[in-house]
Write an enzyme that holds these catalytic residues in place. Structure first.
Site, PDB file in Angstrom:
ATOM      1  N   GLU A  40       0.822  -1.205   0.000  1.00  0.00           N
ATOM      2  CA  GLU A  40       0.000   0.000   0.000  1.00  0.00           C
ATOM      3  C   GLU A  40       0.865   1.267   0.000  1.00  0.00           C
ATOM      4  O   GLU A  40       0.520   2.255  -0.648  1.00  0.00           O
ATOM      5  CB  GLU A  40      -0.940   0.003   1.203  1.00  0.00           C
ATOM      6  CG  GLU A  40      -2.056  -1.025   1.126  1.00  0.00           C
ATOM      7  CD  GLU A  40      -2.975  -0.821  -0.072  1.00  0.00           C
ATOM      8  OE1 GLU A  40      -3.041   0.303  -0.603  1.00  0.00           O
ATOM      9  OE2 GLU A  40      -3.632  -1.802  -0.480  1.00  0.00           O
ATOM     10  N   GLN A  45       0.705   6.851  -5.387  1.00  0.00           N
ATOM     11  CA  GLN A  45       1.211   7.659  -6.493  1.00  0.00           C
ATOM     12  C   GLN A  45       2.096   6.860  -7.447  1.00  0.00           C
ATOM     13  O   GLN A  45       2.922   7.438  -8.161  1.00  0.00           O
ATOM     14  CB  GLN A  45       1.961   8.887  -5.950  1.00  0.00           C
ATOM     15  CG  GLN A  45       1.070   9.803  -5.125  1.00  0.00           C
ATOM     16  CD  GLN A  45       1.826  10.916  -4.449  1.00  0.00           C
ATOM     17  OE1 GLN A  45       2.677  10.693  -3.603  1.00  0.00           O
ATOM     18  NE2 GLN A  45       1.520  12.150  -4.817  1.00  0.00           N
ATOM     19  N   THR A  46       1.925   5.535  -7.475  1.00  0.00           N
ATOM     20  CA  THR A  46       2.728   4.696  -8.363  1.00  0.00           C
ATOM     21  C   THR A  46       1.836   3.605  -8.948  1.00  0.00           C
ATOM     22  O   THR A  46       1.016   3.013  -8.253  1.00  0.00           O
ATOM     23  CB  THR A  46       3.898   4.044  -7.590  1.00  0.00           C
ATOM     24  OG1 THR A  46       4.609   5.055  -6.873  1.00  0.00           O
ATOM     25  CG2 THR A  46       4.860   3.358  -8.551  1.00  0.00           C
ATOM     26  N   GLY A  84      10.660   6.741  -6.228  1.00  0.00           N
ATOM     27  CA  GLY A  84      10.430   8.147  -5.904  1.00  0.00           C
ATOM     28  C   GLY A  84       9.725   8.336  -4.564  1.00  0.00           C
ATOM     29  O   GLY A  84       9.423   7.380  -3.857  1.00  0.00           O
ATOM     30  N   TYR A  85       9.483   9.604  -4.230  1.00  0.00           N
ATOM     31  CA  TYR A  85       8.832   9.945  -2.959  1.00  0.00           C
ATOM     32  C   TYR A  85       9.505   9.185  -1.811  1.00  0.00           C
ATOM     33  O   TYR A  85       8.883   8.383  -1.103  1.00  0.00           O
ATOM     34  CB  TYR A  85       7.328   9.631  -3.007  1.00  0.00           C
ATOM     35  CG  TYR A  85       6.597  10.355  -4.103  1.00  0.00           C
ATOM     36  CD1 TYR A  85       6.160  11.668  -3.926  1.00  0.00           C
ATOM     37  CD2 TYR A  85       6.356   9.741  -5.326  1.00  0.00           C
ATOM     38  CE1 TYR A  85       5.494  12.350  -4.936  1.00  0.00           C
ATOM     39  CE2 TYR A  85       5.693  10.415  -6.352  1.00  0.00           C
ATOM     40  CZ  TYR A  85       5.258  11.714  -6.138  1.00  0.00           C
ATOM     41  OH  TYR A  85       4.614  12.382  -7.141  1.00  0.00           O
ATOM     42  N   TYR A 123      -6.002   6.350   4.954  1.00  0.00           N
ATOM     43  CA  TYR A 123      -6.107   5.351   3.893  1.00  0.00           C
ATOM     44  C   TYR A 123      -5.284   4.106   4.215  1.00  0.00           C
ATOM     45  O   TYR A 123      -5.772   2.978   4.146  1.00  0.00           O
ATOM     46  CB  TYR A 123      -5.682   5.910   2.537  1.00  0.00           C
ATOM     47  CG  TYR A 123      -5.548   4.805   1.519  1.00  0.00           C
ATOM     48  CD1 TYR A 123      -6.687   4.237   0.954  1.00  0.00           C
ATOM     49  CD2 TYR A 123      -4.307   4.255   1.197  1.00  0.00           C
ATOM     50  CE1 TYR A 123      -6.590   3.167   0.084  1.00  0.00           C
ATOM     51  CE2 TYR A 123      -4.206   3.179   0.329  1.00  0.00           C
ATOM     52  CZ  TYR A 123      -5.346   2.650  -0.226  1.00  0.00           C
ATOM     53  OH  TYR A 123      -5.260   1.574  -1.078  1.00  0.00           O
ATOM     54  N   ASP A 141      -9.133   6.001  -1.314  1.00  0.00           N
ATOM     55  CA  ASP A 141      -8.093   6.662  -2.106  1.00  0.00           C
ATOM     56  C   ASP A 141      -8.746   7.304  -3.332  1.00  0.00           C
ATOM     57  O   ASP A 141      -9.978   7.399  -3.423  1.00  0.00           O
ATOM     58  CB  ASP A 141      -6.993   5.677  -2.493  1.00  0.00           C
ATOM     59  CG  ASP A 141      -7.488   4.585  -3.450  1.00  0.00           C
ATOM     60  OD1 ASP A 141      -8.707   4.541  -3.751  1.00  0.00           O
ATOM     61  OD2 ASP A 141      -6.648   3.788  -3.905  1.00  0.00           O
ATOM     62  N   CYS A 195     -13.921   1.771 -13.760  1.00  0.00           N
ATOM     63  CA  CYS A 195     -14.383   3.151 -13.566  1.00  0.00           C
ATOM     64  C   CYS A 195     -13.169   4.088 -13.618  1.00  0.00           C
ATOM     65  O   CYS A 195     -12.819   4.763 -12.650  1.00  0.00           O
ATOM     66  CB  CYS A 195     -15.114   3.260 -12.226  1.00  0.00           C
ATOM     67  SG  CYS A 195     -16.133   4.741 -12.068  1.00  0.00           S
ATOM     68  N   CYS A 202     -18.283   1.762 -18.875  1.00  0.00           N
ATOM     69  CA  CYS A 202     -19.582   1.617 -18.209  1.00  0.00           C
ATOM     70  C   CYS A 202     -20.316   0.328 -18.592  1.00  0.00           C
ATOM     71  O   CYS A 202     -20.989  -0.279 -17.758  1.00  0.00           O
ATOM     72  CB  CYS A 202     -20.464   2.820 -18.520  1.00  0.00           C
ATOM     73  SG  CYS A 202     -19.841   4.365 -17.804  1.00  0.00           S
TER      74      CYS A 202
END
Length: 373
Positions: A40, A45-46, A84-85, A123, A141, A195, A202
């Site tokens: 998680e 962001q990945t 990253g991050y 989250y 999220d 989605c 749909c």
């Protein structure tokens, strides 16, 4: 606010769809809360496809809470390199150390305890508690907010805390008894696979029949999300300092400060550009030489321009010009030999695995290797 019929239809059909269509992802093959926690954090962001090989390597290197808690930080950052991050990796290790010391290596099973760990927000705590322990906690999220915004026609800015709180309450109410683990994963899966942000599928959606946004023709207009400010550009001139003599084939790298952005990681020497824009190559090289001499007491002779590149953060983007350079006479020689500050190293291509770099500098050095083959 929402009819029980619409909510029950959503939960039951979503679960049926998930049991048939869920992806085979490595962290879904066990209920190990440590593995789920790592996945998680990596997935923030990945993309999933990017995370999978990193997850396998990370688990191989740090298979238990104890292994990660007792590992040197530089090894953890190296294993994280490219995701990253990097604050995610540091916070994860800090939190895992607390789990090792305070909870005997067992990931906490209560909201209060797990939420007290470094870097664990609503989250992540909800995801671990629900997926690993089947606790009826929401895990909201971006994917989840998109699905709920469309299905229940929620026309509120999802960047506002009040909207997130509302969606967490709604998500909690949608969890049928005993289904928290599968339900939250199903909700995430629907947002990732069906989605989608653009051109949602749909016609293959398991809850299409009662989707309020589809009925109103608003599925592509939701969720409402206030645009974030674009990252602020920063110009940076980079010195790709090539060794000579016994350091032939090596580069001079430096370690970043102990605190702040990319703390303690390694990089090629570079300076922030004060002018509003780039100057001529000769002027750029002269300013780079003077800046490194003033700021670091590193004396270089810049050579030819090598490449332009950039490194994007959430709030800034480094726009970088790279110049090849040689180390020249230094103002602080010791024992008649070459002097460089303690946070600098000469490294060759075969030594890069020992150091954690932001991806942009790996890219520059690989480009140099290819150009010299």
């Amino acid at each position: 606010m929402y009819s029980q019929e619409q909510m029950l239809y959503f939960s039951k059909n979503l679960l049926d769809w998930y049991h048939t269509h869920k992806r085979d992802l490595p962290w879904r093959r066990s209920k190990n809360p440590y593995y789920i926690w790592i996945s998680e954090v990596m997935l923030q962001q990945t993309r999933v496809d990017t995370v999978i090989p990193y997850f396998h390597r990370f688990i191989d290197q740090f298979p238990t809470v104890e292994a990660l808690a007792t590992a040197p930080e530089e090894n953890v950052l190296k294993a994280w390199e490219g995701l990253g991050y990097y604050s995610r990796a540091r916070n994860l290790q800090t939190a895992v150390r607390e789990v090792h010391e305070r909870y005997g290596g067992i990931v906490p099973q209560t909201k209060e305890e797990i939420s007290s760990l470094k870097g664990v927000g609503p989250y992540t705590s909800g995801a671990v508690l629900s997926i690993a322990y089947n606790k009826p906690e929401p895990a909201v999220d971006g994917n989840v907010m998109r699905v709920l915004s469309r299905y229940f026609l929620i026309e509120e800015d999802i960047m506002k805390p009040a909207t997130r709180t509302r969606m967490e309450k709604l998500a909690r109410e949608l969890i049928l008894e005993g289904t928290a683990s599968d339900f939250n994963q199903a909700l995430m899966e629907l947002g990732a696979m069906v989605c989608t942000p653009r051109s949602p599928h749909c016609l293959t959606c398991p809850v299409m029949a009662h989707c309020s946004a589809r009925e109103a023709g608003m599925e592509e207009g939701l969720p409402i999300k206030k645009k974030a400010k674009p990252p602020r550009p920063e110009l940076r001139a980079v010195a790709l300092i090539e060794g000579t003599g016994e350091n032939e084939g090596k580069w001079l790298i430096r370690q970043r400060p102990q605190e702040g952005l990319l703390a303690r990681m390694w990089e090629l020497p570079h300076v922030t550009w004060e002018p509003e824009g780039w100057l001529s190559d000769d002027e750029n090289k002269d300013m780079l030489r003077k800046a490194l001499a003033d700021q670091e007491q590193i004396m270089i002779q810049p050579g030819e321009w090598f490449m332009d590149t950039e490194h994007i953060f959430s709030h800034i983007v480094w726009k970088m010009k790279v110049f090849r350079a040689k180390l020249t006479s230094l103002s602080h020689p010791t024992n008649g030999g070459e002097w460089i500050p303690f946070h600098y190293r000469w490294v060759g291509p075969d030594e890069l695995q020992q150091y954690a770099f932001p991806n942009v500098f790996i890219r520059i050095m690989k480009e140099w290797q290819e150009s010299n083959e």
